[in-house]
Design a protein around this motif. Structure first.
Motif, PDB file in Angstrom:
ATOM      1  N   LYS A  61     -40.464 -33.171  71.195  1.00  0.00           N
ATOM      2  CA  LYS A  61     -40.232 -34.501  71.777  1.00  0.00           C
ATOM      3  C   LYS A  61     -38.764 -34.664  72.178  1.00  0.00           C
ATOM      4  N   LYS A  62     -37.855 -34.243  71.287  1.00  0.00           N
ATOM      5  CA  LYS A  62     -36.426 -34.338  71.591  1.00  0.00           C
ATOM      6  C   LYS A  62     -36.066 -33.489  72.807  1.00  0.00           C
ATOM      7  N   GLU A  63     -36.603 -32.257  72.845  1.00  0.00           N
ATOM      8  CA  GLU A  63     -36.272 -31.374  73.959  1.00  0.00           C
ATOM      9  C   GLU A  63     -36.801 -31.936  75.278  1.00  0.00           C
ATOM     10  N   ILE A  64     -37.980 -32.531  75.259  1.00  0.00           N
ATOM     11  CA  ILE A  64     -38.527 -33.128  76.486  1.00  0.00           C
ATOM     12  C   ILE A  64     -37.641 -34.278  76.951  1.00  0.00           C
ATOM     13  N   GLU A  65     -37.223 -35.127  76.028  1.00  0.00           N
ATOM     14  CA  GLU A  65     -36.355 -36.254  76.389  1.00  0.00           C
ATOM     15  C   GLU A  65     -35.042 -35.736  76.977  1.00  0.00           C
ATOM     16  N   ARG A  66     -34.497 -34.676  76.401  1.00  0.00           N
ATOM     17  CA  ARG A  66     -33.254 -34.108  76.925  1.00  0.00           C
ATOM     18  C   ARG A  66     -33.462 -33.518  78.318  1.00  0.00           C
ATOM     19  N   LEU A  67     -34.594 -32.853  78.524  1.00  0.00           N
ATOM     20  CA  LEU A  67     -34.894 -32.287  79.839  1.00  0.00           C
ATOM     21  C   LEU A  67     -35.132 -33.383  80.869  1.00  0.00           C
ATOM     22  N   LYS A  68     -35.771 -34.458  80.463  1.00  0.00           N
ATOM     23  CA  LYS A  68     -35.978 -35.587  81.378  1.00  0.00           C
ATOM     24  C   LYS A  68     -34.647 -36.194  81.810  1.00  0.00           C
ATOM     25  N   ALA A  69     -33.694 -36.207  80.890  1.00  0.00           N
ATOM     26  CA  ALA A  69     -32.365 -36.735  81.220  1.00  0.00           C
ATOM     27  C   ALA A  69     -31.668 -35.878  82.273  1.00  0.00           C
ATOM     28  N   GLU A  70     -32.098 -34.590  82.371  1.00  0.00           N
ATOM     29  CA  GLU A  70     -31.542 -33.687  83.379  1.00  0.00           C
ATOM     30  C   GLU A  70     -32.345 -33.728  84.677  1.00  0.00           C
ATOM     31  N   GLY A  71     -33.351 -34.627  84.748  1.00  0.00           N
ATOM     32  CA  GLY A  71     -34.138 -34.775  85.968  1.00  0.00           C
ATOM     33  C   GLY A  71     -35.330 -33.855  86.070  1.00  0.00           C
ATOM     34  N   MET A  72     -35.891 -33.415  84.925  1.00  0.00           N
ATOM     35  CA  MET A  72     -37.028 -32.484  84.934  1.00  0.00           C
ATOM     36  C   MET A  72     -38.209 -33.042  85.723  1.00  0.00           C
ATOM     37  N   GLU A  73     -38.790 -32.178  86.604  1.00  0.00           N
ATOM     38  CA  GLU A  73     -39.954 -32.566  87.416  1.00  0.00           C
ATOM     39  C   GLU A  73     -41.212 -31.795  87.028  1.00  0.00           C
ATOM     40  N   GLY A  74     -41.098 -30.853  86.126  1.00  0.00           N
ATOM     41  CA  GLY A  74     -42.243 -30.087  85.648  1.00  0.00           C
ATOM     42  C   GLY A  74     -41.833 -29.305  84.413  1.00  0.00           C
ATOM     43  N   LEU A  75     -42.801 -29.036  83.523  1.00  0.00           N
ATOM     44  CA  LEU A  75     -42.492 -28.405  82.237  1.00  0.00           C
ATOM     45  C   LEU A  75     -43.346 -27.171  81.997  1.00  0.00           C
TER      46      LEU A  75
ATOM     47  N   GLY B 265     -45.830 -35.515  83.549  1.00  0.00           N
ATOM     48  CA  GLY B 265     -45.698 -34.742  84.777  1.00  0.00           C
ATOM     49  C   GLY B 265     -46.417 -33.413  84.714  1.00  0.00           C
ATOM     50  N   PRO B 266     -46.185 -32.568  85.711  1.00  0.00           N
ATOM     51  CA  PRO B 266     -46.832 -31.246  85.763  1.00  0.00           C
ATOM     52  C   PRO B 266     -46.540 -30.426  84.504  1.00  0.00           C
ATOM     53  N   LEU B 267     -47.579 -29.737  84.002  1.00  0.00           N
ATOM     54  CA  LEU B 267     -47.460 -28.979  82.756  1.00  0.00           C
ATOM     55  C   LEU B 267     -48.157 -27.631  82.890  1.00  0.00           C
ATOM     56  N   VAL B 268     -47.455 -26.575  82.495  1.00  0.00           N
ATOM     57  CA  VAL B 268     -48.027 -25.235  82.408  1.00  0.00           C
ATOM     58  C   VAL B 268     -47.845 -24.733  80.982  1.00  0.00           C
ATOM     59  N   VAL B 269     -48.895 -24.155  80.408  1.00  0.00           N
ATOM     60  CA  VAL B 269     -48.831 -23.571  79.076  1.00  0.00           C
ATOM     61  C   VAL B 269     -48.960 -22.056  79.216  1.00  0.00           C
ATOM     62  N   LEU B 270     -47.930 -21.337  78.764  1.00  0.00           N
ATOM     63  CA  LEU B 270     -47.952 -19.872  78.807  1.00  0.00           C
ATOM     64  C   LEU B 270     -48.469 -19.330  77.479  1.00  0.00           C
ATOM     65  N   VAL B 271     -49.432 -18.398  77.531  1.00  0.00           N
ATOM     66  CA  VAL B 271     -50.000 -17.799  76.318  1.00  0.00           C
ATOM     67  C   VAL B 271     -50.112 -16.293  76.493  1.00  0.00           C
ATOM     68  N   ASP B 272     -50.365 -15.603  75.383  1.00  0.00           N
ATOM     69  CA  ASP B 272     -50.689 -14.183  75.432  1.00  0.00           C
ATOM     70  C   ASP B 272     -51.655 -13.850  74.305  1.00  0.00           C
ATOM     71  N   GLU B 273     -51.888 -12.547  74.073  1.00  0.00           N
ATOM     72  CA  GLU B 273     -52.854 -12.133  73.047  1.00  0.00           C
ATOM     73  C   GLU B 273     -52.421 -12.512  71.643  1.00  0.00           C
ATOM     74  N   PHE B 274     -51.135 -12.808  71.466  1.00  0.00           N
ATOM     75  CA  PHE B 274     -50.613 -13.132  70.140  1.00  0.00           C
ATOM     76  C   PHE B 274     -50.512 -14.642  69.906  1.00  0.00           C
ATOM     77  N   SER B 275     -50.852 -15.437  70.892  1.00  0.00           N
ATOM     78  CA  SER B 275     -50.891 -16.890  70.711  1.00  0.00           C
ATOM     79  C   SER B 275     -52.131 -17.208  69.882  1.00  0.00           C
ATOM     80  N   ALA B 276     -51.926 -17.780  68.712  1.00  0.00           N
ATOM     81  CA  ALA B 276     -53.048 -17.934  67.778  1.00  0.00           C
ATOM     82  C   ALA B 276     -53.048 -19.306  67.131  1.00  0.00           C
ATOM     83  N   SER B 277     -54.236 -19.672  66.606  1.00  0.00           N
ATOM     84  CA  SER B 277     -54.394 -20.832  65.739  1.00  0.00           C
ATOM     85  C   SER B 277     -53.905 -22.117  66.398  1.00  0.00           C
TER      86      SER B 277
END
Length: 710
Positions: free
Chosen positions: A392-406, A458-470
């Motif tokens: 949550k903190k990191e998103i707020e900080r990124l929004k302060a920098e004008g983030m348009e997608g995460l 806003g726009p959201l992408v989730v990156l995963v791989d074979e080790f992303s678990a639980s």
């Protein structure tokens, strides 16, 4: 074994919750028997899908335990196994009777065989190897039998040691060839001299290994035996000895109380190998990597304890301690001087455990990337620090920098606390179900986000791989089911659809004189997507599948021993995300880009090649043949050099608050620079940003079209 469902209370506060059982107390002066008794009781009472402890169970434990304690079949003889096999169908009875006769027999024999093996490898390494001889080394131990004689055992060891030595021999020859080119005064060594050096390197490696093996205490092997029993229930049921539980808690919370130094035993010495950035030793700036700890003294004691020859874990016990206290180390400094150094203990936070973020520009748009290594939290006080609040903190900080997608990067994230992932998913939706959790014999419980506020819409992408678990799979599945974000990554994630709890075994014991008994982690529930499907075995299927180096290697829950089966339940009631994002078109465009990516085609070829190399088990011990094979592999590998040469035109930067920290923290600065460099060469992150651009564009077009229509 009949299941006793008389559980008074089963409250899932976290992924690692606490359970209360029917009142029962144990007492046994034999710690090993007591542990078997406690573990079998907890699994019988509380496991989601308990096993019948019968002859089949016994046979499986027998085979698995033999593999655990002698995986390379270089200790036990066929005659030993024949003696052990008298217990093959008796282990079930011994477990129910808390009898360790089988363990004791194998343990005593293992100690004898380890001593014999030490004498064997020392004897073999006294004689030069003939690297011109035509012979092979077969590394397929799984399909090898046990040796029948000492002669066969020595031959097995000889080939293993020669295989190690020939690798050293090749490295030394290659190093000499480079020296000859670069240094005209270099004194050339003969092949015989290099062979001696190669054997000495192998001997040093084996001596270090055996120092570690002989440092192991009986209790550690008891833990191995108990865990062989526990893992027959499922791959995530596991006994933690006290030290292992402490290490796990540090991993899950990302912090501990101590001085902030990593130690390693080198020979008989405990050596400082790294100072943890931000820790008290790092701040004091007097302890150095390479310093040797000779003695440890507590500030309220006069006598110091020598740690020379001590196991690393035992030395750590003396050095760690409560925040606000001091520990005095007698050090042999890097320059050879001896000095006493008093270091304050403090709460040490392991920075690499926590979320980190970066901002990047692409096509005049500003995007954010957050990397999350795990769904961490403080088990004692959830509100102190957890992954959800940090994100949550990191998103707020990124929004302060004008983030348009995460981009939320969950690659390699093995999971963590269930409450954390529920809270985190709530940052991206108004409210609604996140995951369903089911206990045997009971209807599923729905875990919901009840906070209507949204931190990022806003726009959201989730990156995963074979080790992303639980927990990673829970979040990716929820975002996918809501059509809230696009999942990019491997064909499927790890496939762990179960929930575990920790229980302190000491709680069951009255008049305990055995010391800390540790804890048991065991499976109590299965979780399901809000659409009713399970990720167990099947994982989360990516919306856009991209190859990686593990694409053809067997990884995941389905490749574990004794996994629970896949199933499904009814869907929860939920409403798709209401937005103007055109997910279908965006996914289609991404798939087209991926299909035409030369970089990804090369990565796929590399993955197939890695699979081929990994499957090889037969190696020549003739140096000319060995060298030719290496040269062939190196030549083939050159085709894939372009993978690491790949670079985007993207520049990643730290946020203002981190830039201030870096002014006084060179370690943090170097770590972030390394991360940013890797991001700039990451084709998966590049595609994630392309997808964000497409989502942003589709949002704008569809919203304008909707406005015109209105």
């Amino acid at each position: 074994m009949k299941r006793n469902y008389n559980i008074l209370m089963l409250i899932l506060l976290l992924a690692f919750a606490s359970c209360s059982f029917t009142a029962k107390s144990f007492e046994d002066s034999d710690k090993d028997k007591l542990l078997v008794q406690l573990v079998s009781y907890v699994l019988e009472e509380g496991h989601f899908d308990p096993k019948d402890i019968n002859d089949d169970f016994s046979s499986n434990v027998f085979n698995d335990y033999m593999t655990q304690i002698d995986p390379y079949k270089r200790y036990f003889y066929e005659s030993d196994i024949e003696v052990f096999e008298a217990y093959k169908n008796e282990i079930d009875n011994q477990v129910l009777e808390y009898d360790l006769a089988f363990f004791n027999l194998t343990y005593d024999k293992l100690l004898v065989r380890i001593d014999e093996a030490k004498a064997i490898y020392k004897d073999i390494l006294e004689t030069p190897f003939d690297f011109s001889k035509e012979e092979d080394y077969d590394a397929d131990y799984e399909n090898k039998g046990y040796v029948k004689s000492k002669k066969e055992m020595k031959e097995r060891w000889r080939k293993q040691l020669k295989f190690s030595a020939i690798a050293n021999y090749h490295d030394l020859i290659s190093e000499q060839e480079r020296e000859i080119k670069d240094n005209k005064d270099y004194v050339v060594k003969s092949d015989a001299e290099i062979e001696v050096e190669a054997r000495e390197m192998t001997l040093k490696l084996m001596d270090d290994l055996y120092d570690f093996i002989q440092d192991r205490e009986r209790q550690e092997l008891v833990s191995v035996y108990i865990n062989t029993i526990a893992r027959e229930f499922d791959p995530h049921t596991y006994y933690f000895a006290p030290k292992a539980k402490e290490d796990f808690d540090v991993q899950m919370s990302g912090k501990y109380e101590g001085i902030g130094a990593r130690l390693q035993k080198k020979g008989q010495n405990i050596t400082i190998i790294e100072l943890i950035s931000g820790g008290s030793a790092w701040r004091q700036n007097k302890l150095e990597a390479g310093d040797i700890i000779l003695k440890v003294r507590q500030e309220d004691e006069e006598e110091a304890v020598s740690v020379v020859g001590m196991r690393t874990d035992d030395a750590v016990k003396y050095i760690k301690g409560p925040k606000g206290t001091n520990v005095i180390l007698t050090l042999k400094k890097v320059d050879g001087t001896i000095e006493d150094l008093s270091i304050p203990r403090d709460v040490i936070e392991l920075e690499e455990t926590y979320a980190k973020s970066s901002v990047v520009k692409k096509n005049d748009k500003t995007f954010g990337v957050i990397n999350l290594p795990g769904f961490y939290a403080d088990a004692e006080d959830y509100n102190k620090r957890n992954a959800a609040s940090d994100i949550k903190k990191e998103i707020e900080r990124l929004k302060a920098e004008g983030m348009e997608g995460l981009v939320l990067d969950l690659r390699g994230n093995g999971g963590g606390f269930l409450k954390t992932v529920v809270d985190m998913a709530g940052l991206f939706i108004k409210e609604g179900p996140i995951v369903q959790v089911r206990t045997t014999g009971e209807p599923a419980s729905v875990y919901r986000d009840r906070d209507r506020s949204i931190v990022w819409d806003g726009p959201l992408v989730v990156l995963v791989d074979e080790f992303s678990a639980s927990a990673s799979e829970i979040l990716a599945a929820a975002m996918q089911d809501y059509k809230r974000g696009i999942v990019i990554g491997s064909k499927q994630t790890f496939g762990k659809g179960t929930v575990q709890t920790f229980i302190d075994l000491n709680r069951f014991v009255r008049n305990n004189t055995n010391g800390d008994l540790g804890a048991l982690k065991y499976t109590i529930q299965k979780y399901y997507r809000i659409n009713g499907g399970s990720v167990q075995l099947e994982g989360v299927k990516s919306d856009v599948v991209v190859p990686d180096r593990y694409s053809y290697i067997d990884i995941g829950e389905k490749n574990q021993d004794n996994p629970l089966p896949w199933d499904q339940i009814d869907s929860a009631k939920y409403t798709l995300w209401d937005s103007y994002f055109d997910y279908d078109t965006t996914i289609s465009k991404s798939k087209e880009r991926m299909a035409n990516s030369d970089q990804l085609k090369l990565i796929d070829e590399n993955a197939r090649w890695i699979k081929k190399i990994r499957d090889e088990n037969l190696y020549s011990l003739n140096y000319n043949d060995y060298k030719k094979k290496l040269e062939l592999n190196e030549e083939e590998a050159k085709r894939f050099d372009k993978i690491s040469d790949y670079k985007t035109n993207l520049t990643f930067n730290s946020l203002p608050y981190e830039l201030k920290l870096m002014e006084n923290d060179t370690i943090l600065k170097s770590r972030r620079e390394r991360w940013h460099t890797n991001l700039s060469k990451d084709v998966y992150v590049e595609e994630a940003l392309n997808v964000l651009s497409d989502l942003k564009m589709s949002y704008s077009i569809k919203k304008v079209a909707s406005t015109i229509k209105e």
